[in-house]
Design an enzyme around this catalytic site. Structure first.
Site, mmCIF file in Angstrom:
data_model
loop_
_atom_site.group_PDB
_atom_site.id
_atom_site.type_symbol
_atom_site.label_atom_id
_atom_site.label_comp_id
_atom_site.label_asym_id
_atom_site.label_seq_id
_atom_site.Cartn_x
_atom_site.Cartn_y
_atom_site.Cartn_z
ATOM 1 N N ARG A 1 -16.505 3.048 10.112
ATOM 2 C CA ARG A 1 -16.301 3.714 8.490
ATOM 3 C C ARG A 1 -15.808 5.059 9.530
ATOM 4 N NH1 ARG A 1 -19.855 -0.057 5.673
ATOM 5 N NH2 ARG A 1 -21.583 0.422 7.131
ATOM 6 N N PHE B 1 -10.914 -4.906 -0.154
ATOM 7 C CA PHE B 1 -12.349 -5.312 -0.178
ATOM 8 C C PHE B 1 -13.327 -4.597 0.233
ATOM 9 C CE2 PHE B 1 -8.714 -7.842 1.554
ATOM 10 C CZ PHE B 1 -8.869 -9.241 1.185
ATOM 11 N N ASP C 1 -11.811 -4.353 -4.929
ATOM 12 C CA ASP C 1 -12.213 -5.278 -4.474
ATOM 13 C C ASP C 1 -12.344 -6.336 -5.606
ATOM 14 O OD1 ASP C 1 -15.207 -6.133 -2.956
ATOM 15 O OD2 ASP C 1 -14.736 -7.168 -4.733
ATOM 16 N N ALA D 1 -10.226 -3.463 -9.652
ATOM 17 C CA ALA D 1 -10.940 -4.570 -9.622
ATOM 18 C C ALA D 1 -10.487 -6.117 -9.583
ATOM 19 C CB ALA D 1 -11.825 -4.704 -10.740
ATOM 20 N N ASP E 1 -10.572 -5.174 5.393
ATOM 21 C CA ASP E 1 -12.218 -6.020 5.845
ATOM 22 C C ASP E 1 -12.036 -7.638 4.779
ATOM 23 O OD1 ASP E 1 -14.324 -6.338 7.260
ATOM 24 O OD2 ASP E 1 -15.031 -4.935 5.679
ATOM 25 N N CYS F 1 -14.437 -11.078 9.801
ATOM 26 C CA CYS F 1 -15.921 -11.895 10.718
ATOM 27 C C CYS F 1 -16.329 -13.013 10.755
ATOM 28 C CB CYS F 1 -16.885 -10.810 9.497
ATOM 29 S SG CYS F 1 -16.645 -11.075 7.680
HETATM 30 N N1 SAH Z 1 -15.384 -3.345 3.705
HETATM 31 C C1 SAH Z 1 -16.692 -3.628 3.338
HETATM 32 C C2 SAH Z 1 -17.157 -4.843 3.465
HETATM 33 C C3 SAH Z 1 -16.482 -6.035 2.626
HETATM 34 S S1 SAH Z 1 -16.814 -7.810 2.176
HETATM 35 C C4 SAH Z 1 -18.000 -2.577 3.437
HETATM 36 O O1 SAH Z 1 -17.233 -1.920 4.252
HETATM 37 O O2 SAH Z 1 -19.028 -2.621 2.523
HETATM 38 C C5 SAH Z 1 -16.168 -8.790 1.499
HETATM 39 C C6 SAH Z 1 -15.715 -8.132 -0.467
HETATM 40 O O3 SAH Z 1 -13.851 -8.964 -0.235
HETATM 41 C C7 SAH Z 1 -16.525 -8.235 -0.630
HETATM 42 O O4 SAH Z 1 -16.750 -7.632 -1.727
HETATM 43 C C8 SAH Z 1 -15.730 -9.191 -2.179
HETATM 44 O O5 SAH Z 1 -16.581 -9.215 -3.683
HETATM 45 C C9 SAH Z 1 -14.493 -8.782 -2.504
HETATM 46 N N2 SAH Z 1 -13.088 -10.107 -2.281
HETATM 47 C C10 SAH Z 1 -13.628 -11.517 -1.782
HETATM 48 N N3 SAH Z 1 -11.982 -11.758 -2.265
HETATM 49 C C11 SAH Z 1 -11.345 -11.261 -2.157
HETATM 50 C C12 SAH Z 1 -10.053 -10.738 -2.743
HETATM 51 N N4 SAH Z 1 -9.080 -11.825 -2.632
HETATM 52 N N5 SAH Z 1 -9.279 -9.542 -3.206
HETATM 53 C C13 SAH Z 1 -10.439 -8.503 -3.386
HETATM 54 N N6 SAH Z 1 -11.644 -8.983 -2.681
HETATM 55 C C14 SAH Z 1 -12.351 -9.959 -2.887
#
Ligand code: SAH
Length: 395
Positions: A214, A230, A252, A279, A299, A339
């Site tokens: 970050r 994400f 997200d 969203a 991510d 991940c």
């Molecule tokens: N980048 C974040 C962590 C990501 S965790 C950080 O730095 O904290 C992954 C996230 O992806 C979750 O919040 C989940 O709700 C979201 N997610 C899962 N599938 C998704 C999709 N198809 N489109 C958008 N968001 C998604």
């Protein structure tokens, strides 16, 4: 530690344990004695009856997870000593600091404690058990954390509902083991502020593993239009705005995550004109192509949790990256991550190469990214390296 019995290994199976690999597979076991139940401690012997150490027992493919190597007994201060060692490792890596008071204290095998995660949020420890042994030992763990982190530690919350093996998951295993702190709780990361809600949030409430990535994003963000997909708590968005991004869009699929992002952006006092939250599914958002971005963060959650889902996952990473490569402005930068433990660094890289071919863009690799020092990897357990990232320059 009370041992319920003994596990004797087959000839030749002692070698990996002598090299500190922490897992004993069921096929490596010659014989076991005593009344062994899931979660109990066992003594581990070689076929010649030499003591190799002690671990948690659990029926399954990995039958013993080693917690203590060598001939001596773990001793009554076992847990406290482990936590002190883990704290020492973090201190040697410069954590905590004046500006960062949240870090991972225990990272499973990387800290010699397979099956245990402990995240520390300024006075609050969130304990997550991934096996029966850590569940059985949760009160000892909480007590030892109190001692090792005294006087700073106020609260220990146990959050294992989603992480314990299937048959244990039905029962409700989220509870305060000591103290109690109101949620959301505010922590600092490189002077940025974040709300943490371990009761309602995903995992332990925050993704500490992206801290340094970050920060690096900030270096690419001044004056730029940034898309953070994400986004969960909006971590990357906060760093981009702090660094002077012109506009940040956070995406997200979860409405709850978007609310968290909004709250964190507010908490850090950013001008509302400079960000918008969506969203929506990332794939749908990218397909819309309404906006052009200078910087895109990808991510996603682990697309593959098991080996048999790997092929599908690779296709997911390829599609996601190709879409981002198609929409980014010339001269743009993509921060892309995986991940999934079963997708290793080379496979992830190869997947990005095929995404670039599919997108038909010229691409340069600027950085290879990983997990930070508070998520250490035992050199004898390379499986512990799970976070891989690339910073790509798209011509
Ligand atoms: N980048 C974040 C962590 C990501 S965790 C950080 O730095 O904290 C992954 C996230 O992806 C979750 O919040 C989940 O709700 C979201 N997610 C899962 N599938 C998704 C999709 N198809 N489109 C958008 N968001 C998604």
């Amino acid at each position: 530690m009370v041992n319920a019995g003994t596990v004797i290994l087959k000839k030749g199976k002692e070698h990996s344990i002598e090299r500190y690999h922490p897992w004993i597979f069921s096929g490596a076991i010659q014989q076991s004695t005593g009344s062994l139940t899931d979660g109990c401690w066992v003594e581990v012997l070689s076929y010649k009856n030499k003591r190799l150490g002690f671990g948690h027992y659990q029926k399954g493919s990995i039958t013993v997870r080693m917690l203590h190597f060598g001939a001596d007994e773990p001793g009554e201060h076992f847990w406290e000593n482990k936590f002190r060692q883990a704290l020492q490792l973090r201190r040697s890596a410069g954590l905590p600091t004046e500006t960062t008071n949240a870090f991972r204290l225990i990272h499973g095998e990387g800290d010699g404690l397979p099956g245990l995660i402990v995240d520390y949020y300024d006075g609050v420890a969130i304990v997550q058990a991934h096996d029966a042994g850590m569940h059985e030992d949760r009160h000892r763990i909480a007590e030892a954390l109190q001692k090792a982190l005294s006087p700073a530690l106020q609260t220990v919350y146990y959050k294992s509902h989603g992480t314990l093996p299937g048959k244990m998951r039905d029962e409700h295993y989220n509870e305060y083991l000591s103290g109690m702190s109101a949620v959301p709780h505010i922590v600092a990361e490189h002077s940025k502020k974040f709300y943490i809600d371990w009761e309602e949030g995903q995992k332990t409430g925050f993704f500490l593993d992206q801290r340094e990535n970050r920060r690096l994003l900030g270096e690419f963000s001044a004056g730029k239009t940034v898309l953070n997909t994400f986004c969960y708590t909006g971590g990357f968005s906060v760093y981009a705005l702090e660094a002077g991004a012109q506009l940040v869009h956070s995406v997200d699929a979860s409405e709850k995550a978007i609310q968290l992002t909004r709250k964190n952006l507010e908490l850090n006092g950013f001008d509302a004109e400079k960000h918008a939250c969506y969203a929506i599914d990332t794939f749908d958002f990218l397909a819309d192509k309404h906006h052009a971005y200078d910087v895109i963060v990808l991510d996603p959650p682990a697309f593959a949790k098991h080996r048999d889902a790997r092929h599908q996952a690779v296709r997911g990473y390829q599609r996601l990256n190709a879409e981002a490569m198609k929409v980014i402005r010339p001269g743009g930068v993509i921060f892309t991550f995986s991940c999934s433990q079963v997708v290793d660094r080379q496979l992830f890289y190869d997947t990005i190469v095929s995404a670039a071919i599919q997108a038909g863009r010229q691409i340069k690799v600027l950085h290879h990214l990983s997990q930070p020092a508070d998520h250490p990897v035992s050199i004898f357990h390379p499986e512990g390296e799970y976070l891989k990232g690339l910073v790509l320059f798209v011509e």
